[in-house]
Design a protein around this motif. Structure first.
Motif: not given
Length: 401
Positions: A50, A113, A281, A285
Motif C-alpha cells: 500500500l 478490501i 483485493c 489495493t
C-alpha cells in the motif's frame, strides 16, 4: 504538413515550459516526501503493497501540469457554505485519479478490501477462546485517547474522530471514516496509519516489556480447542446480525468482512473466496493506494496539522498496545496465570503482524513458548473492534450534525 508538425512540437514545448514554471517549493517538498516513502516501501519493506502505490500516486499528482487529480471536485475550495459533489463535473472534466477516487469517496474500496481480508482470515482462535474478544476491545484504547487528544489540540469533532481511528491500526477503516468526516485530512491520516502499521515490530516490543514482568512473558498457554465447521459458518452470520442491530454504520465494513469469511468457511464457494483473496483485493489495493496518495497536494499536506496527526497517530498506537497488554495482565490475574499478557498487544487490527510480535517477544523469554495462535484471537477481534469503533464515530457524527 511540415508546418503542422512544427506547430505541434512548439505547443508541446510551450506546455513543458509552463509545467516547469509551475514547480514551486511546496511541489518540490511533496516530490521529495513521495520519494522517501517509495524508499521505505521498496528498500525497507514498510507495508510495500500500500505504501508504494500511495507514494507513487502522490508523486504523479504533484507533477505540474499532469491534471490527473483535482481535490476541489471532492471537498470544494473552502469558500462554499455547503459543498455538494458534482458527479457530472467529475465525469466530464476529471482526470484519471478523479474517476478512480470515486471508489474511495463512495466507500467502495475499503469495504471490498475488508471482504478480501475476511476471505483470508481464520476466526477459529477467537471462536475457540471468546474471551480474547475483550482484549481486542481493550486495544481500542488508543482510538479514544487520540480522539480526546485531537480535541484538546483544537481539531473539530469530525477531524478528531478521523484522527482517533488511526489507533485501530486498520488502514481501510481509517480511510472510510476520514473520507466521510474529514476528507481534507485523508492524505496525512492514511500515510500515518500505514506507516505506523509497518512499524509495529519496532513500536510494540518496548511497551510490552515495560508493562510486563519476565515471569508473565514466560507463561505458556494451553492448546486451543478444535473448532467445528458448523461454528465457523455460524460465526460470520451471527456477527453480521449482532453488529447490524447494535451499530448499523459498521455494517459496510463488518458485513463485507464476514461475507468474505463465509466464502472461505462454507466450502462451497472456493472460486469466490480465491477471487476475493487475490485478484479483487489486489486490484482494489492499487486503486485505493494511488488515489489516496494523489490527494496529498502541497496545500493540503504541508500544514502544522499534519505534524499533529503524525504525533497523535503514534500516541494512538502506543495507547492501543498498552490497553491490550494491561487488560491481558488483568485477565492473567483473574485466571491465576493461565493467560500470557503479551497476547493483549495483538488486539490492534494489524493482522497477522501484531500476533507475530507477541509470538517473537514471548519466545525470547521462553524458547518453548508458542503464542501465535493464542494471539490471533485478539488480533482478529481487533479487526472487528476497529470496524465497530468506526461505526460508533460515524453514528456520533450523524447525531452531532
Amino acid at each position: 504538413m511540415q508546418s503542422t508538425g512544427i506547430a505541434r512540437i512548439f505547443a508541446a514545448t510551450q506546455n513543458s515550459a509552463i509545467a516547469f514554471a509551475g514547480v514551486d517549493f511546496g511541489t518540490i517538498i511533496m516530490i521529495c516526501i513521495a520519494c522517501v516513502l517509495l524508499y521505505l516501501a521498496i528498500v525497507k519493506g514498510f507495508e510495500p503493497l500500500l505504501l508504494m502505490p500511495i507514494a507513487f500516486g502522490m508523486l504523479l499528482a504533484n507533477m505540474p501540469g499532469a491534471n490527473i487529480m483535482h481535490n476541489e471536485m471532492f471537498v470544494g475550495t473552502g469558500n462554499e457554505e455547503h459543498f455538494v459533489m458534482n458527479f457530472s463535473d467529475i465525469l466530464h472534466n476529471g482526470g484519471l485519479f478523479d474517476l478512480l477516487y470515486l471508489g474511495v469517496k463512495l466507500g467502495i474500496y475499503p469495504s471490498l478490501i475488508f471482504m478480501g481480508i475476511g476471505a483470508m482470515t481464520d476466526f477459529s482462535p477467537l471462536i475457540s477462546n471468546p474471551k480474547s474478544l475483550l482484549l481486542g476491545a481493550a486495544a481500542q484504547l488508543g482510538v479514544f485517547t487520540a480522539f480526546l487528544g485531537a480535541l484538546a489540540l483544537g481539531f473539530t469533532m469530525n477531524e478528531a474522530m478521523s484522527i482517533g481511528i488511526i489507533g485501530g491500526a486498520d488502514g481501510p477503516t481509517a480511510i472510510l471514516v476520514t473520507k466521510t468526516l474529514a476528507p481534507m485530512l485523508l492524505p496525512a491520516i492514511a500515510i500515518a496509519a500505514y506507516s505506523y502499521m509497518a512499524l509495529i515490530p519496532i513500536i510494540q516490543p518496548p511497551i510490552m516489556k515495560l508493562l510486563t514482568t519476565k515471569k508473565e512473558r514466560s507463561i505458556k498457554m494451553e492448546n486451543l480447542r478444535q473448532v467445528s465447521k458448523t461454528e465457523k459458518i455460524i460465526f460470520p452470520i451471527a456477527v453480521s446480525i449482532i453488529v447490524a442491530l447494535i451499530v448499523p454504520d459498521a455494517v459496510p465494513l463488518v458485513g463485507m468482512l464476514m461475507l468474505g469469511n463465509l466464502f472461505k468457511e462454507s466450502g462451497v464457494a472456493d472460486r469466490l473466496s480465491n477471487t476475493a483473496q487475490n485478484e479483487l483485493c489486489n486490484i482494489v489495493t492499487i486503486f485505493l493506494g494511488v488515489t489516496v496518495g494523489a490527494t496529498a497536494s502541497a496545500d493540503s499536506f504541508l500544514k502544522l496539522k499534519t505534524l499533529y496527526i503524525i504525533l497523535l497517530g503514534l500516541c494512538a498506537f502506543c495507547f492501543s498496545t498498552a490497553g491490550g497488554v494491561l487488560f491481558g495482565k488483568l485477565m492473567c490475574k483473574v485466571t491465576k496465570g493461565k493467560i500470557n499478557p503479551l497476547i493483549g498487544s495483538a488486539g490492534v487490527s494489524a493482522v497477522p503482524m501484531a500476533a507475530r510480535v507477541s509470538q517473537v517477544v514471548g519466545q525470547k523469554e521462553n524458547p518453548t513458548n508458542y503464542l501465535l495462535m493464542h494471539a490471533m484471537g485478539p488480533n482478529v477481534a481487533g479487526v472487528i473492534g476497529s470496524a465497530v469503533a468506526a461505526g460508533v464515530f460515524l453514528t456520533m457524527a450523524k447525531f452531532l450534525g
